[in-house]
Design a protein around this motif. Structure first.
Motif, mmCIF file in Angstrom:
data_model
loop_
_atom_site.group_PDB
_atom_site.id
_atom_site.type_symbol
_atom_site.label_atom_id
_atom_site.label_comp_id
_atom_site.label_asym_id
_atom_site.label_seq_id
_atom_site.Cartn_x
_atom_site.Cartn_y
_atom_site.Cartn_z
ATOM 1 N N GLY A 138 32.626 67.815 80.475
ATOM 2 C CA GLY A 138 31.302 67.679 81.065
ATOM 3 C C GLY A 138 31.298 67.435 82.563
ATOM 4 O O GLY A 138 30.254 67.095 83.130
ATOM 5 N N ASP A 139 32.439 67.609 83.209
ATOM 6 C CA ASP A 139 32.550 67.301 84.640
ATOM 7 C C ASP A 139 31.536 68.095 85.462
ATOM 8 O O ASP A 139 30.801 67.532 86.282
ATOM 9 N N ARG A 140 31.469 69.394 85.254
ATOM 10 C CA ARG A 140 30.550 70.223 86.046
ATOM 11 C C ARG A 140 29.089 69.865 85.744
ATOM 12 O O ARG A 140 28.232 69.927 86.634
ATOM 13 N N PHE A 141 28.804 69.489 84.501
ATOM 14 C CA PHE A 141 27.436 69.109 84.147
ATOM 15 C C PHE A 141 27.041 67.805 84.837
ATOM 16 O O PHE A 141 25.927 67.675 85.363
ATOM 17 N N ILE A 142 27.955 66.827 84.854
ATOM 18 C CA ILE A 142 27.680 65.566 85.552
ATOM 19 C C ILE A 142 27.439 65.837 87.036
ATOM 20 O O ILE A 142 26.501 65.288 87.645
ATOM 21 N N ARG A 143 28.275 66.673 87.641
ATOM 22 C CA ARG A 143 28.078 66.993 89.061
ATOM 23 C C ARG A 143 26.701 67.619 89.287
ATOM 24 O O ARG A 143 26.010 67.300 90.263
ATOM 25 N N HIS A 144 26.306 68.510 88.384
ATOM 26 C CA HIS A 144 24.991 69.147 88.498
ATOM 27 C C HIS A 144 23.876 68.111 88.377
ATOM 28 O O HIS A 144 22.918 68.125 89.178
ATOM 29 N N LEU A 145 23.976 67.228 87.385
ATOM 30 C CA LEU A 145 22.930 66.229 87.192
ATOM 31 C C LEU A 145 22.806 65.303 88.398
ATOM 32 O O LEU A 145 21.697 64.986 88.846
ATOM 33 N N LEU A 146 23.933 64.872 88.934
ATOM 34 C CA LEU A 146 23.891 63.982 90.095
ATOM 35 C C LEU A 146 23.326 64.705 91.313
ATOM 36 O O LEU A 146 22.517 64.146 92.064
ATOM 37 N N ALA A 147 23.753 65.954 91.521
ATOM 38 C CA ALA A 147 23.268 66.714 92.675
ATOM 39 C C ALA A 147 21.775 66.994 92.579
ATOM 40 O O ALA A 147 21.078 67.081 93.607
ATOM 41 N N SER A 148 21.257 67.126 91.348
ATOM 42 C CA SER A 148 19.832 67.405 91.167
ATOM 43 C C SER A 148 18.982 66.139 91.171
ATOM 44 O O SER A 148 17.767 66.209 91.012
ATOM 45 N N GLY A 149 19.635 64.968 91.342
ATOM 46 C CA GLY A 149 18.901 63.717 91.472
ATOM 47 C C GLY A 149 18.521 63.047 90.173
ATOM 48 O O GLY A 149 17.584 62.238 90.147
ATOM 49 N N TYR A 150 19.251 63.326 89.105
ATOM 50 C CA TYR A 150 18.878 62.769 87.796
ATOM 51 C C TYR A 150 18.836 61.242 87.822
ATOM 52 O O TYR A 150 17.916 60.640 87.264
ATOM 53 N N VAL A 151 19.819 60.593 88.452
ATOM 54 C CA VAL A 151 19.809 59.125 88.511
ATOM 55 C C VAL A 151 19.291 58.604 89.846
ATOM 56 O O VAL A 151 19.155 57.399 90.030
ATOM 57 N N GLY A 152 19.014 59.504 90.776
ATOM 58 C CA GLY A 152 18.616 59.064 92.110
ATOM 59 C C GLY A 152 19.794 58.439 92.850
ATOM 60 O O GLY A 152 20.946 58.794 92.608
ATOM 61 N N ARG A 153 19.498 57.528 93.732
ATOM 62 C CA ARG A 153 20.573 56.845 94.459
ATOM 63 C C ARG A 153 21.404 56.023 93.479
ATOM 64 O O ARG A 153 20.863 55.227 92.711
ATOM 65 N N ILE A 154 22.720 56.200 93.528
ATOM 66 C CA ILE A 154 23.603 55.475 92.614
ATOM 67 C C ILE A 154 23.744 54.026 93.075
ATOM 68 O O ILE A 154 24.055 53.764 94.237
ATOM 69 N N HIS A 155 23.514 53.096 92.154
ATOM 70 C CA HIS A 155 23.691 51.675 92.445
ATOM 71 C C HIS A 155 25.071 51.176 91.983
ATOM 72 O O HIS A 155 25.783 50.540 92.748
ATOM 73 N N GLN A 156 25.412 51.462 90.744
ATOM 74 C CA GLN A 156 26.671 50.931 90.215
ATOM 75 C C GLN A 156 27.249 51.896 89.179
ATOM 76 O O GLN A 156 26.528 52.559 88.439
ATOM 77 N N VAL A 157 28.591 51.927 89.145
ATOM 78 C CA VAL A 157 29.318 52.734 88.171
ATOM 79 C C VAL A 157 30.292 51.812 87.441
ATOM 80 O O VAL A 157 31.016 51.032 88.077
ATOM 81 N N LEU A 158 30.295 51.883 86.113
ATOM 82 C CA LEU A 158 31.226 51.115 85.284
ATOM 83 C C LEU A 158 32.128 52.101 84.559
ATOM 84 O O LEU A 158 31.655 52.921 83.769
#
Length: 366
Positions: A138-158
Motif C-alpha cells: 500500500g505504499d503508493r496508495f499511502i503516498r497518494h492519500l497524503l499528497a491529496s490531503g486526506y489527513v491534512g497537516r501531519i501531527h504525529q506518527v506512531l
C-alpha cells in the motif's frame, strides 16, 4: 529481444534465495542472466549455484567483479561488507544494486554515495538500494492519500513492530543480535521502518532514543560459549521532523502477538496501515500470502473504516525488474537512492548516539 545483461550476485542468504535470485531468473526472457555467484563458504556457494543453474561460483567476490560478462551486481552481504564491495564494484565498472542496510556507519554510506555520484558522472554507472518489503503493497496508495490531503497537516506518527525472535531468554544468539554482522547502529528493523516512512513524512531534525537488552548474554551457538549480546532487544525513538510532526518508532523483538503498524494522525484525519508480512511467530510471509490493511477516517466520519487499495495503487515487489530497467535507461531509479541510504544511516547513527549518551541528537541537513 532486449540487450543481454549479465548479473553477478555477491552474498546469497535466505532472503536472496527466496526472492532476489528467483526474480532475476524470471527475467531471462528479457535478456537477464545470472552468470556468477559468490557466497561465504564453498559449500553454500556450490549449493546456491546448483539450485539456480549459475555457471560460475566462487567465495572471492573479486572474481565476480573481474568477469567481463558481469555487467551489474547485486550485493546481498551483511552490512559490514557493503562499503568494500560496493566501492570495488564501481571501480570495476559494474552497476550496483545493494541491500537496504547500506553500511555500518553514516561515513561509510557517504563514501559509497560520493563514489556512486562520481561513477555516474564519469562512467554512466547506475546504483540503487532495495526497497523494504514491509508495507510495500500500500505504499503508493499511502503516498497518494497524503499528497491529496486526506489527513491534512501531519501531527504525529506512531510506528510499531513487535516480533518474538528474541523473547526466549534460553535461545542462542541470533544473527541479527550479532554486532559483527550488522554493526552497532543497525538493530532489528528500525532502519527499514525509516526507509518506509521517510517518503511519507520527510526529513527529521533531531532524535531522542532509548534501547534495552532484556537478555544480555546468550550462547554464541547452540551449546557453545556464552557471549555478550551486542544489539538491543527493543528500541524506541522519537523524531522531531522538519515539517513539525512527531514520529514515535518502537521496535520490540522480544514480545508475542504484537502489531506491525504505522498510524498517521493529522489535522483532518487518520490513516492506520497494518502490515501482515510476518505471522505471529515472526516467520516471514512473502507477497503472495501478505494481507495488508489500510484503515482511515476523516473529521466528521464516525470511525475508522477499511480503505481498499485501488488496483492502480496496488504495489508489488519488482525491485529486480526496476533495477534492470533503470540500468538500461528505461526508467529513473525506482528504489531508494544511495542518498536516501545516507539519510537512513544518519538517522540510525543519531538514534544510536542518543541511546548511548541519553540526549537529543541533531541530524545533518541536505
Amino acid at each position: 529481444m532486449a540487450e543481454r545483461l549479465g548479473i553477478g550476485v555477491i552474498g546469497a542468504g535466505n532472503y536472496s534465495q527466496s526472492v532476489l535470485l528467483p526474480n532475476f531468473k524470471g527475467l531471462a526472457d528479457q535478456g537477464v542472466e545470472i552468470v556468477s555467484i559468490c557466497n561465504r563458504t564453498p559449500e553454500s556457494t556450490r549449493k546456491v549455484a546448483a539450485a539456480f543453474a549459475i555457471p560460475h561460483a566462487t567465495t572471492d567476490y573479486r572474481e565476480v567483479l573481474a568477469r567481463s560478462d558481469v555487467d551489474a551486481v547485486f550485493i546481498g552481504t551483511p552490512p559490514y561488507a557493503h562499503r568494500e564491495t560496493v566501492l570495488a564494484a564501481l571501480d570495476a565498472g559494474k552497476h550496483v544494486l545493494c541491500q537496504t542496510r547500506m553500511a555500518e556507519s553514516a561515513q561509510q554510506a557517504r563514501d559509497m554515495h560520493e563514489r556512486a555520484v562520481r561513477a555516474a558522472r564519469e562512467q554512466g554507472l547506475k546504483t540503487m538500494l532495495c526497497r523494504p518489503d514491509s508495507f510495500l503493497k500500500g505504499d503508493r496508495f499511502i503516498r497518494h492519500l497524503l499528497a491529496s490531503g486526506y489527513v491534512g497537516r501531519i501531527h504525529q506518527v506512531l510506528a510499531t513492530r513487535v516480533l518474538p525472535n528474541f523473547a526466549a531468554s534460553t535461545a542462542p544468539l541470533q544473527r541479527r543480535q550479532n554486532i559483527k554482522y550488522f554493526g552497532a547502529i543497525n538493530p532489528m528493523h528500525i532502519g527499514f521502518y525509516w526507509d518506509i516512512m521517510h517518503p511519507w513524512v520527510g526529513d527529521a531534525r533531531r532524535v531522542l532514543a532509548q534501547a534495552h537488552t532484556f537478555t544480555t548474554e546468550r550462547e554464541e551457538t547452540p551449546g557453545g560459549p556464552r557471549v555478550k549480546v551486542g544489539l538491543p532487544d527493543t528500541v524506541t525513538a522519537v523524531a522531531e521532523m522538519e515539517s513539525g510532526a512527531i514520529v514515535n518508532q518502537t521496535q520490540l523483538w522480544a514480545g508475542h502477538f504484537g502489531p506491525s503498524r504505522i498510524e498517521i494522525y493529522g489535522e483532518k484525519g487518520t490513516l492506520v496501515y497494518i502490515s501482515r508480512i510476518y505471522d505471529p511467530r515472526g516467520e516471514r510471509m512473502y507477497d503472495e500470502r501478505q494481507q495488508d490493511e489500510i484503515l482511515g477516517a476523516q473529521v466528521g466520519e464516525g470511525s475508522l473504516k477499511t480503505l481498499p487499495i485501488p488496483p492502480e495503487y496496488d504495489d508489488e515487489w519488482r525491485v529486480e525488474e526496476d533495477f534492470v530497467r533503470y540500468v538500461r535507461g528505461e526508467v529513473p531509479a525506482m528504489g531508494p537512492t544511495f542518498l536516501d541510504g545516507v539519510k537512513n544511516m544518519e538517522y540510525l547513527e543519531a538514534v544510536y548516539t542518543s541511546t548511548v549518551e541519553g540526549r537529543w541528537v541533531d541530524l545533518p541537513r541536505h
